[in-house]
Design a protein around this motif. Structure first.
Motif, PDB file in Angstrom:
ATOM      1  N   ASN A 154      20.922   5.681  97.570  1.00  0.00           N
ATOM      2  CA  ASN A 154      20.103   4.486  97.761  1.00  0.00           C
ATOM      3  C   ASN A 154      20.443   3.454  96.687  1.00  0.00           C
ATOM      4  OD1 ASN A 154      17.712   2.701  97.216  1.00  0.00           O
ATOM      5  ND2 ASN A 154      17.035   3.727  99.082  1.00  0.00           N
ATOM      6  N   PRO A 155      20.765   2.222  97.121  1.00  0.00           N
ATOM      7  CA  PRO A 155      21.256   1.251  96.145  1.00  0.00           C
ATOM      8  C   PRO A 155      20.247   0.890  95.059  1.00  0.00           C
ATOM      9  CG  PRO A 155      21.171   0.303  98.360  1.00  0.00           C
ATOM     10  CD  PRO A 155      20.774   1.724  98.481  1.00  0.00           C
ATOM     11  N   GLN A 156      18.962   0.900  95.392  1.00  0.00           N
ATOM     12  CA  GLN A 156      18.009   0.437  94.378  1.00  0.00           C
ATOM     13  C   GLN A 156      17.326   1.568  93.607  1.00  0.00           C
ATOM     14  OE1 GLN A 156      16.202  -3.041  95.681  1.00  0.00           O
ATOM     15  NE2 GLN A 156      14.824  -3.272  93.961  1.00  0.00           N
ATOM     16  N   ILE A 160      22.134   7.947  91.640  1.00  0.00           N
ATOM     17  CA  ILE A 160      23.474   7.544  91.208  1.00  0.00           C
ATOM     18  C   ILE A 160      23.449   6.149  90.601  1.00  0.00           C
ATOM     19  CG2 ILE A 160      25.795   6.997  92.034  1.00  0.00           C
ATOM     20  CD1 ILE A 160      25.424   9.283  94.068  1.00  0.00           C
ATOM     21  N   ASN A 161      22.803   5.206  91.289  1.00  0.00           N
ATOM     22  CA  ASN A 161      22.759   3.848  90.762  1.00  0.00           C
ATOM     23  C   ASN A 161      21.866   3.732  89.530  1.00  0.00           C
ATOM     24  OD1 ASN A 161      24.610   2.894  92.488  1.00  0.00           O
ATOM     25  ND2 ASN A 161      23.258   1.456  93.567  1.00  0.00           N
ATOM     26  N   VAL A 162      20.808   4.513  89.487  1.00  0.00           N
ATOM     27  CA  VAL A 162      19.951   4.502  88.294  1.00  0.00           C
ATOM     28  C   VAL A 162      20.778   4.948  87.085  1.00  0.00           C
ATOM     29  CG1 VAL A 162      18.000   5.648  87.195  1.00  0.00           C
ATOM     30  CG2 VAL A 162      17.788   4.827  89.557  1.00  0.00           C
ATOM     31  N   LEU A 163      21.594   5.989  87.308  1.00  0.00           N
ATOM     32  CA  LEU A 163      22.457   6.497  86.240  1.00  0.00           C
ATOM     33  C   LEU A 163      23.473   5.439  85.827  1.00  0.00           C
ATOM     34  CD1 LEU A 163      22.506   9.401  85.008  1.00  0.00           C
ATOM     35  CD2 LEU A 163      24.618   9.742  86.307  1.00  0.00           C
TER      36      LEU A 163
ATOM     37  N   MET B 262      18.713  -8.034  99.637  1.00  0.00           N
ATOM     38  CA  MET B 262      17.557  -7.840 100.518  1.00  0.00           C
ATOM     39  C   MET B 262      17.703  -6.523 101.278  1.00  0.00           C
ATOM     40  SD  MET B 262      15.978 -10.249 103.520  1.00  0.00           S
ATOM     41  CE  MET B 262      15.307 -11.641 102.661  1.00  0.00           C
ATOM     42  N   GLU B 263      18.933  -6.253 101.713  1.00  0.00           N
ATOM     43  CA  GLU B 263      19.213  -5.026 102.447  1.00  0.00           C
ATOM     44  C   GLU B 263      18.937  -3.816 101.542  1.00  0.00           C
ATOM     45  OE1 GLU B 263      20.711  -4.940 105.614  1.00  0.00           O
ATOM     46  OE2 GLU B 263      21.904  -3.105 105.696  1.00  0.00           O
ATOM     47  N   ALA B 264      19.447  -3.914 100.294  1.00  0.00           N
ATOM     48  CA  ALA B 264      19.239  -2.817  99.347  1.00  0.00           C
ATOM     49  C   ALA B 264      17.748  -2.612  99.096  1.00  0.00           C
ATOM     50  CB  ALA B 264      19.953  -3.132  98.036  1.00  0.00           C
ATOM     51  N   PHE B 265      17.042  -3.733  98.969  1.00  0.00           N
ATOM     52  CA  PHE B 265      15.602  -3.666  98.721  1.00  0.00           C
ATOM     53  C   PHE B 265      14.883  -3.013  99.899  1.00  0.00           C
ATOM     54  CE2 PHE B 265      11.372  -5.768  98.864  1.00  0.00           C
ATOM     55  CZ  PHE B 265      10.888  -5.309  97.658  1.00  0.00           C
ATOM     56  N   GLN B 266      15.289  -3.393 101.099  1.00  0.00           N
ATOM     57  CA  GLN B 266      14.640  -2.842 102.292  1.00  0.00           C
ATOM     58  C   GLN B 266      14.840  -1.342 102.410  1.00  0.00           C
ATOM     59  OE1 GLN B 266      16.225  -5.327 105.489  1.00  0.00           O
ATOM     60  NE2 GLN B 266      14.118  -5.794 106.056  1.00  0.00           N
TER      61      GLN B 266
END
Lengths: 322, 448
Positions: A154-156, A160-163, B262-266
């Motif tokens: 998950n990007p947010q 992985i991204n948190v790391l 926005m996509e990442a947030f969603q």
């Protein structure tokens, strides 16, 4: 004329020759054994014929037909193949995506599993535990793994991204939401299953002769040289095996994309098998999908043949001419 | 002959082995045991109707209760209900059609697929049956549903449910953003302004909340006055200028906002209909949804102060646009007792059962009479949804055999424009060409 004893292995002989051949005629026992053998193998033989051989032959026929699975197939000649090559933009896109996975995902996977195997080939306490640990993911169902990785990637809020952010990376990848990163994301996830190849490498590593290692050591070879000139050549048949199996597997890459991305974003993960599946089971164009399947078969065959041909130059079979 | 003699001569038969007739006995016994299972035993008593439904869980229970009531009130018929839910259930239908092994009635056909099945001759046209009991599709059903049930002039299915779409909005966020929650947006321009006003960022420019993100080109094209297919000329109209305008508007959000972020947030909030769906947790002000939203809000965000408004439209567009689809009830051509099957189908799609089923599962009744009953008219949201469904701008899937493919390709074009930044005109021109070809191919295939 020769029906009865024909089963005994003298098909084609006639009465005149029979007297000469009578000593070669199988005994009753042998014939019974053959019959019993066939009977015992019958479940498999019937299964193979009905569920594998016939469908394969039928799919070849369907690939020249228009077939919607409701009404009977209708012969259309090379239409499906022509549409596939000339008109279906997703065919090329999906082929390209798949080749991308073959070209990048496969080598990365091979190197990773070999690397892990080398690490786990050390003589350390509790090695069996570590080996189990690395092997475990490859027996987890792919669907479960995929759902888990959806969260990791998950990007947010993904781990992985948190790391990466903790490490100071300012512009973290969008992974499965970004067409440029979706395939690398899947490759990264694939590494989790490197345990399958690792086990095979581990077995092969046990077979590298101690004597050769010792000899190399006495000749003053360093660790890298021993790896390069002893381990690697001894492993090469297994590398070839993993390469060929990986090649075939990569061309059929499906489940992860089906579960995680459905082909998106922007078709970046529409792989060949996924496109084939959609054509078959969403559009119900079985003929077209069969044509795609045969094209995939030919492509895989060609690539495998290339690899096998090249193998003469880099695979070393111990004992061969030694 | 010679071979056989030799074989006998060699005395290959084992001593003590039973002779041929004796060996046949076990086989005969086996056949005797199996055969009665295959034969259809003539039975007396009620005629059995097998009914496949695509509903499961709670919804299946209600269908089953309706079936039980039918069986009670129709002693000469007996309906047996089976659940075939999920994608595999709907795929099984195709295999059943292929083998002619269909049930007598089924609701496991998506509206999208109806034309494809009908044109392949596996469904019973219902016109004569409807006439016999004095039913009139166009007078009884909402316009969108009536249009989607007719394929080339004939009725191939009936519906017991339909859906609507509208926008649900968070009134508290509207107030906070300085908008009047009692005057939700009515035009596209007002919607864009409201969306911007409700959006919040953190110091790094990451989204804290977004106002609205348009999705569903299939529906928005109708809002803008466009359409995907012209039934009068049997032509694909993918690049209708109003479809292009709709896609341009959707793509404009990618220019106004950082669409990747926005996509990442969603995606952070899982799918829209789970406990942490962005609307339920106050991370979006407006949600493109339908009447089913109410059930989810009640479950996941019971304290949410929310309202709803019909899809805003541009000048020259269509007010109160809604799109519907869902499951269709059909009688397969292979059904052995069509009269009995229709008796059941007719009952199940009459006002009483439809009213009860839709009330219980939170859908909109496709029957005008059911929707006009107090149970739907007393509740403001239900009344609103029924009004949308009964309005002139309610659209079902066009009755063309390639619609499932077409709909998927519309989704691809939408993604390419909104995420990939491709030109809407070019995308829809290309879609037009490809779907024209696809329709021609399908028509050729069906004509054979």
């Amino acid at each position: 004329m020769t029906t009865e004893h024909g089963t005994g292995g003298t098909v084609g002989t006639n009465g005149i020759h029979e007297s000469h051949l009578s000593h070669r005629r199988p005994s009753c026992q042998a014939r019974r054994d053959l019959r019993n053998g066939l009977l015992f193998a019958a479940p498999w033989l019937i299964g193979f014929t009905v569920f594998i051989a016939y469908p394969i032959a039928a799919s070849l026929y369907f690939s020249f037909c228009e077939y919607d699975a409701i009404r009977g197939p209708k012969w259309v000649g090379l239409d499906n193949y022509r549409t596939m090559l000339l008109e279906d933009d997703l065919f090329w896109k999906s082929l390209w995506n798949t080749l991308d996975m073959v070209a990048f995902g496969l080598p990365v996977g091979l190197v990773a599993s070999l690397g892990i195997a080398l690490l786990l080939n050390q003589r350390l306490r509790g090695m069996a535990f570590y080996r189990t640990l690395y092997y475990l993911p490859s027996i987890t169902p792919i669907v479960a793994t995929s759902i888990l990785w959806l969260w990791l990637l998950n990007p947010q809020i993904g781990l992985i991204n948190v790391l990466l952010q903790k490490l100071g990376v300012a512009n973290v990848p969008g992974w499965l939401t970004d067409p440029a990163w979706s395939k690398p994301a899947l490759i990264l996830m694939g590494l989790w299953g490197a345990g399958g190849g690792m086990v095979i490498y581990l077995a092969a590593l046990q077979d590298v002769p101690e004597a050769l290692m010792e000899a190399a050591l006495l000749d003053g070879a360093g660790a890298l040289q021993r790896f390069r000139h002893v381990t690697l050549p001894m492993l090469s048949p297994v590398i070839l095996f993993n390469l060929v199996m990986g090649l075939i597997g990569s061309f059929q890459y499906f489940t992860q994309a089906y579960v995680m991305t459905g082909g998106g974003p922007q078709d970046s993960t529409v792989f060949y098998a996924l496109h084939l599946f959609n054509r078959a089971f969403l559009d119900f164009r079985m003929g077209y999908a069969s044509a795609m399947a045969w094209a995939l078969f030919l492509i895989t065959l060609a690539c495998t043949a290339l690899v096998l041909r090249s193998s003469a130059r880099w695979v070393y079979y111990a004992g061969e001419g030694a | 002959m010679q071979g056989r003699q030799t074989a006998n001569h060699r005395g290959c038969l084992r001593p003590g082995r039973p002779t041929r007739p004796v060996r046949l006995v076990p086989l005969l016994v086996a056949i005797a045991l199996i055969l009665p299972g295959c034969a259809r035993v003539p039975h007396h008593g009620p005629t059995e109707i097998v009914y496949w439904t695509g509903w499961s869980g709670h919804e299946f229970d209600i269908q089953r209760r309706l079936v039980e009531e039918f069986n009670r009130t129709h002693p000469d018929l007996r309906v047996r209900i089976l659940s075939q839910f999920g994608n595999s259930g709907y795929q099984k239908v195709r295999i059943a059609f292929a083998g002619g092994a269909t049930p007598d009635v089924m609701s496991t056909v998506w509206a999208d697929e109806l034309a494809g099945y009908a044109r392949r001759g596996v469904l019973t046209p219902l016109d004569d049956y409807l006439k016999r009991v004095g039913r009139d599709l166009e007078r009884e059903f909402t316009p969108g549903v009536a249009r989607m049930l007719r394929v080339q002039g004939r009725v191939y299915g009936l519906a017991a449910t339909t859906n609507t779409c509208f926008i649900a909005y968070n009134r508290a966020i509207f107030r906070e953003a300085g908008l009047d929650p009692d005057k939700p947006p009515r035009t596209i321009e007002e919607l864009d302004r409201a969306a911007l006003a409700c959006t919040r960022y953190d110091a790094q420019g990451n989204f804290l909340r977004y106002g609205f993100r348009p999705g569903g080109l299939g529906t928005w094209a109708y809002v803008f006055g466009g359409r995907w297919y012209d039934p009068d000329t049997n032509r694909i109209t993918a690049n209708d200028p109003r479809n292009v305008a709709a896609l341009r508007w959707m793509a404009s959000y990618s220019q106004r906002y950082d669409i990747r972020k926005m996509e990442a947030f969603q995606t952070t909030f899982g799918s829209t209909e789970t406990a942490n769906g962005p609307f339920f947790v106050g991370k979006t002000a407006m949600w493109f949804t339908g009447e089913w939203a109410e059930q989810y809000i009640r479950r996941y965000a019971p304290n949410l102060d929310w309202g709803w408004f019909p899809l805003p439209y541009p000048p020259g567009g269509r007010p109160n646009t809604t799109a519907s689809g869902g499951s269709v009830f059909v009688i397969p051509e292979a059904c052995r007792n069509k009269d009995a099957a229709f008796t059941f189908l007719n009952w199940l799609t009459s006002a009483g059962p439809v009213e009860r089923f839709c009330l219980e599962i939170g859908n909109v009744p496709p029957l005008i009479e059911a929707g006009n009953r107090p149970s739907f008219q007393r509740d403001p949201l239900r009344r609103f949804a029924v009004g949308l469904a009964q309005g002139v701008n309610s659209f079902g899937p066009p009755p063309i055999p390639i619609w499932p493919t077409y709909a998927r390709e519309i989704g691809r074009a939408e993604e390419a424009a909104t995420l990939g930044g491709k030109d809407p005109q070019e995308l829809l021109d290309s879609l037009q060409r490809r779907m024209e070809k696809e329709l021609k191919r399908a028509e050729r295939e069906l004509a054979r």
